[in-house]
Design a protein around this motif. Structure first.
Motif, PDB file in Angstrom:
ATOM      1  N   HIS A 103       8.681 -34.206  35.997  1.00 42.63           N
ATOM      2  CA  HIS A 103       8.263 -33.770  37.328  1.00 42.63           C
ATOM      3  C   HIS A 103       6.794 -33.367  37.219  1.00 42.63           C
ATOM      4  CE1 HIS A 103      12.418 -33.275  38.946  1.00 42.63           C
ATOM      5  NE2 HIS A 103      12.704 -33.049  37.675  1.00 42.63           N
ATOM      6  N   GLY A 104       5.998 -33.677  38.247  1.00 43.53           N
ATOM      7  CA  GLY A 104       4.582 -33.348  38.166  1.00 43.53           C
ATOM      8  C   GLY A 104       4.184 -32.241  39.124  1.00 43.53           C
ATOM      9  N   VAL A 105       3.370 -31.315  38.634  1.00 38.61           N
ATOM     10  CA  VAL A 105       2.830 -30.261  39.488  1.00 38.61           C
ATOM     11  C   VAL A 105       1.351 -30.083  39.137  1.00 38.61           C
ATOM     12  CG1 VAL A 105       2.974 -27.841  40.205  1.00 38.61           C
ATOM     13  CG2 VAL A 105       5.054 -29.034  39.502  1.00 38.61           C
ATOM     14  N   VAL A 106       0.509 -30.080  40.168  1.00 42.49           N
ATOM     15  CA  VAL A 106      -0.901 -29.773  39.946  1.00 42.49           C
ATOM     16  C   VAL A 106      -1.090 -28.276  40.184  1.00 42.49           C
ATOM     17  CG1 VAL A 106      -3.270 -30.146  40.731  1.00 42.49           C
ATOM     18  CG2 VAL A 106      -1.694 -32.083  40.557  1.00 42.49           C
ATOM     19  N   VAL A 107      -1.618 -27.589  39.193  1.00 42.22           N
ATOM     20  CA  VAL A 107      -1.817 -26.139  39.273  1.00 42.22           C
ATOM     21  C   VAL A 107      -3.304 -25.880  39.497  1.00 42.22           C
ATOM     22  CG1 VAL A 107      -1.602 -23.959  38.022  1.00 42.22           C
ATOM     23  CG2 VAL A 107       0.107 -25.762  37.667  1.00 42.22           C
ATOM     24  N   THR A 108      -3.623 -25.212  40.600  1.00 38.27           N
ATOM     25  CA  THR A 108      -5.027 -24.927  40.896  1.00 38.27           C
ATOM     26  C   THR A 108      -5.250 -23.418  40.942  1.00 38.27           C
ATOM     27  OG1 THR A 108      -5.093 -26.941  42.240  1.00 38.27           O
ATOM     28  CG2 THR A 108      -6.942 -25.413  42.464  1.00 38.27           C
ATOM     29  N   GLY A 109      -6.126 -22.928  40.077  1.00 43.45           N
ATOM     30  CA  GLY A 109      -6.471 -21.519  40.079  1.00 43.45           C
ATOM     31  C   GLY A 109      -7.601 -21.257  41.056  1.00 43.45           C
ATOM     32  N   PHE A 110      -7.575 -20.086  41.676  1.00 47.82           N
ATOM     33  CA  PHE A 110      -8.700 -19.695  42.536  1.00 47.82           C
ATOM     34  C   PHE A 110      -8.851 -18.187  42.445  1.00 47.82           C
ATOM     35  CE2 PHE A 110      -4.934 -19.366  45.168  1.00 47.82           C
ATOM     36  CZ  PHE A 110      -5.132 -18.206  45.921  1.00 47.82           C
ATOM     37  N   GLN A 111      -9.955 -17.659  42.921  1.00 51.49           N
ATOM     38  CA  GLN A 111     -10.165 -16.208  42.951  1.00 51.49           C
ATOM     39  C   GLN A 111      -9.475 -15.649  44.192  1.00 51.49           C
ATOM     40  OE1 GLN A 111     -14.450 -16.549  42.658  1.00 51.49           O
ATOM     41  NE2 GLN A 111     -14.445 -15.303  40.808  1.00 51.49           N
ATOM     42  N   PHE A 112      -8.213 -15.086  44.135  1.00 45.93           N
ATOM     43  CA  PHE A 112      -7.506 -14.782  42.906  1.00 45.93           C
ATOM     44  C   PHE A 112      -6.037 -15.118  43.098  1.00 45.93           C
ATOM     45  CE2 PHE A 112     -11.262 -12.144  42.917  1.00 45.93           C
ATOM     46  CZ  PHE A 112     -11.759 -12.330  41.620  1.00 45.93           C
ATOM     47  N   GLY A 113      -5.637 -16.260  42.638  1.00 44.65           N
ATOM     48  CA  GLY A 113      -4.244 -16.660  42.761  1.00 44.65           C
ATOM     49  C   GLY A 113      -4.049 -18.078  42.256  1.00 44.65           C
ATOM     50  N   TRP A 114      -2.821 -18.580  42.449  1.00 41.67           N
ATOM     51  CA  TRP A 114      -2.471 -19.915  41.950  1.00 41.67           C
ATOM     52  C   TRP A 114      -1.819 -20.741  43.051  1.00 41.67           C
ATOM     53  CZ3 TRP A 114      -4.302 -20.985  37.232  1.00 41.67           C
ATOM     54  CH2 TRP A 114      -4.541 -19.935  36.352  1.00 41.67           C
ATOM     55  N   ILE A 115      -2.254 -22.003  43.134  1.00 38.68           N
ATOM     56  CA  ILE A 115      -1.660 -22.944  44.082  1.00 38.68           C
ATOM     57  C   ILE A 115      -0.894 -23.986  43.273  1.00 38.68           C
ATOM     58  CG2 ILE A 115      -2.138 -24.727  45.820  1.00 38.68           C
ATOM     59  CD1 ILE A 115      -4.813 -23.293  46.342  1.00 38.68           C
ATOM     60  N   PHE A 116       0.315 -24.323  43.725  1.00 38.37           N
ATOM     61  CA  PHE A 116       1.117 -25.328  43.033  1.00 38.37           C
ATOM     62  C   PHE A 116       1.396 -26.491  43.983  1.00 38.37           C
ATOM     63  CE2 PHE A 116       2.139 -21.163  41.192  1.00 38.37           C
ATOM     64  CZ  PHE A 116       1.712 -21.380  39.889  1.00 38.37           C
ATOM     65  N   ASP A 117       0.840 -27.660  43.664  1.00 38.08           N
ATOM     66  CA  ASP A 117       1.057 -28.866  44.475  1.00 38.08           C
ATOM     67  C   ASP A 117       2.036 -29.779  43.745  1.00 38.08           C
ATOM     68  OD1 ASP A 117      -0.665 -28.824  46.912  1.00 38.08           O
ATOM     69  OD2 ASP A 117      -2.214 -28.401  45.415  1.00 38.08           O
ATOM     70  N   TYR A 118       3.214 -29.956  44.364  1.00 41.38           N
ATOM     71  CA  TYR A 118       4.278 -30.738  43.731  1.00 41.38           C
ATOM     72  C   TYR A 118       4.124 -32.218  44.072  1.00 41.38           C
ATOM     73  CZ  TYR A 118       6.394 -26.127  43.166  1.00 41.38           C
ATOM     74  OH  TYR A 118       6.616 -24.828  42.826  1.00 41.38           O
ATOM     75  N   ASP A 119       4.571 -33.073  43.130  1.00 37.76           N
ATOM     76  CA  ASP A 119       4.561 -34.525  43.327  1.00 37.76           C
ATOM     77  C   ASP A 119       5.252 -34.936  44.621  1.00 37.76           C
ATOM     78  OD1 ASP A 119       3.129 -35.214  41.153  1.00 37.76           O
ATOM     79  OD2 ASP A 119       4.777 -36.122  40.016  1.00 37.76           O
ATOM     80  N   GLN A 120       6.269 -34.138  45.017  1.00 39.57           N
ATOM     81  CA  GLN A 120       7.048 -34.497  46.214  1.00 39.57           C
ATOM     82  C   GLN A 120       6.258 -34.232  47.499  1.00 39.57           C
ATOM     83  OE1 GLN A 120       8.065 -32.523  43.699  1.00 39.57           O
ATOM     84  NE2 GLN A 120      10.202 -32.878  43.142  1.00 39.57           N
ATOM     85  N   GLY A 121       5.048 -33.674  47.380  1.00 42.82           N
ATOM     86  CA  GLY A 121       4.184 -33.556  48.551  1.00 42.82           C
ATOM     87  C   GLY A 121       4.198 -32.222  49.268  1.00 42.82           C
ATOM     88  N   PHE A 122       4.576 -31.169  48.604  1.00 46.15           N
ATOM     89  CA  PHE A 122       4.473 -29.859  49.238  1.00 46.15           C
ATOM     90  C   PHE A 122       3.790 -28.895  48.278  1.00 46.15           C
ATOM     91  CE2 PHE A 122       8.497 -30.077  47.048  1.00 46.15           C
ATOM     92  CZ  PHE A 122       8.568 -28.867  46.388  1.00 46.15           C
ATOM     93  N   ARG A 123       3.576 -27.685  48.764  1.00 42.88           N
ATOM     94  CA  ARG A 123       2.755 -26.737  48.013  1.00 42.88           C
ATOM     95  C   ARG A 123       3.354 -25.338  48.075  1.00 42.88           C
ATOM     96  NH1 ARG A 123      -3.561 -26.160  49.673  1.00 42.88           N
ATOM     97  NH2 ARG A 123      -3.674 -27.785  48.092  1.00 42.88           N
ATOM     98  N   THR A 124       3.234 -24.590  46.984  1.00 44.60           N
ATOM     99  CA  THR A 124       3.627 -23.180  47.021  1.00 44.60           C
ATOM    100  C   THR A 124       2.468 -22.332  46.489  1.00 44.60           C
ATOM    101  OG1 THR A 124       4.628 -23.257  44.811  1.00 44.60           O
ATOM    102  CG2 THR A 124       6.104 -23.649  46.666  1.00 44.60           C
ATOM    103  N   PHE A 125       2.478 -21.054  46.877  1.00 42.61           N
ATOM    104  CA  PHE A 125       1.460 -20.121  46.403  1.00 42.61           C
ATOM    105  C   PHE A 125       2.082 -19.078  45.482  1.00 42.61           C
ATOM    106  CE2 PHE A 125      -0.607 -21.518  50.347  1.00 42.61           C
ATOM    107  CZ  PHE A 125      -1.847 -21.858  49.833  1.00 42.61           C
TER     108      PHE A 125
END
Ligand code: CUA
Length: 227
Positions: A103-125
């Motif tokens: 399963h693929g997830v793109v993890v993006t860090g930012f000031q200050f938190g984490w974004i998770f973009d899933y292969d299935q096309g949705f996102r969680t914080f």
């Protein structure tokens, strides 16, 4: 789930890193015991006795058995270095060989938190949800400054660098929540840059994914109890 209650889960990477740590610890312990024993024996055997003069040992005594000592050191140190090098490279190789069905997830860090973009096309914080027993590939990046995505329970630590993707994979071996933290000093709220990794049974994961991609498709903040 409250991250303060997290921290009782594991993944394949946990076992891999713990095995490597065990190897380092074992070799370190053996060398430590040998060195301290040798020190103790030397202290007793070569201590000054009443009636000894204050002259240094003669040349003959000093060089006796030196050849053997050198060979023991050469083979001992080479053996240790090879064991550590192959152990480390082997573990790195396993951690970098991402299974094709992950399963693929793109993890993006930012000031200050984490974004998770899933292969299935949705996102969680600030909450990454994964299925137990199936491989998950994470590709980690940042949208501003350097961060570092760390999951101590999984022994994972990977740099989040703007315009760069760092890849790692793991396979959760038991359900539960794990603490996610940033371990690169990245600004005033660095210490609060936390998230939770929640490993759930596959059926539960699939149902959750359907929920995220269903008719009311949108951005989930995935807050509160995961059930
Ligand atoms: Cu992000 Cu520290």
């Amino acid at each position: 789930m409250d991250p303060s209650h997290a921290g009782h889960t594991a993944a394949t990477s946990t076992a891999q890193y713990d095995a490597l740590f065990g190897l380092y610890f074992l070799i370190g312990a053996v060398v430590g015991v040998l060195v301290l024993s040798w020190l103790a024996v030397s202290l007793v055997r070569h201590r000054a006795r009443a009636g000894d003069g204050d002259d240094l040992p003669g040349e003959d005594e000093d060089s006796r058995g030196r050849g053997l000592h050198v060979w023991i050191m050469v083979f001992g140190i080479s053996g240790i270095l090879f064991a550590l090098a192959f152990g480390t490279l082997g573990t790195l190789h396993e951690l970098e060989a991402v299974p094709a069905d992950a399963h693929g997830v793109v993890v993006t860090g930012f000031q200050f938190g984490w974004i998770f973009d899933y292969d299935q096309g949705f996102r969680t914080f600030n909450e990454l949800r994964v299925p137990v027993g199936e491989p998950v590939r994470i590709e980690v990046t940042s949208m501003d400054v350097f961060h570092n995505f760390a999951v101590p329970d999984y022994r994972i630590r990977i740099d989040a660098i703007p315009e760069k993707m760092n890849t790692l994979w793991f396979n959760a071996t038991e359900p539960g929540a794990a603490r996610v933290m940033c371990v690169e000093l990245c600004g005033v709220a660095h210490a609060y840059m936390k998230a939770t990794l929640v490993a759930v049974p596959v059926a539960e994961y699939d149902a959750w994914v359907l929920e995220q991609t269903g008719p009311s498709r949108g951005v989930s903040t995935a807050k509160g109890d995961p059930r």
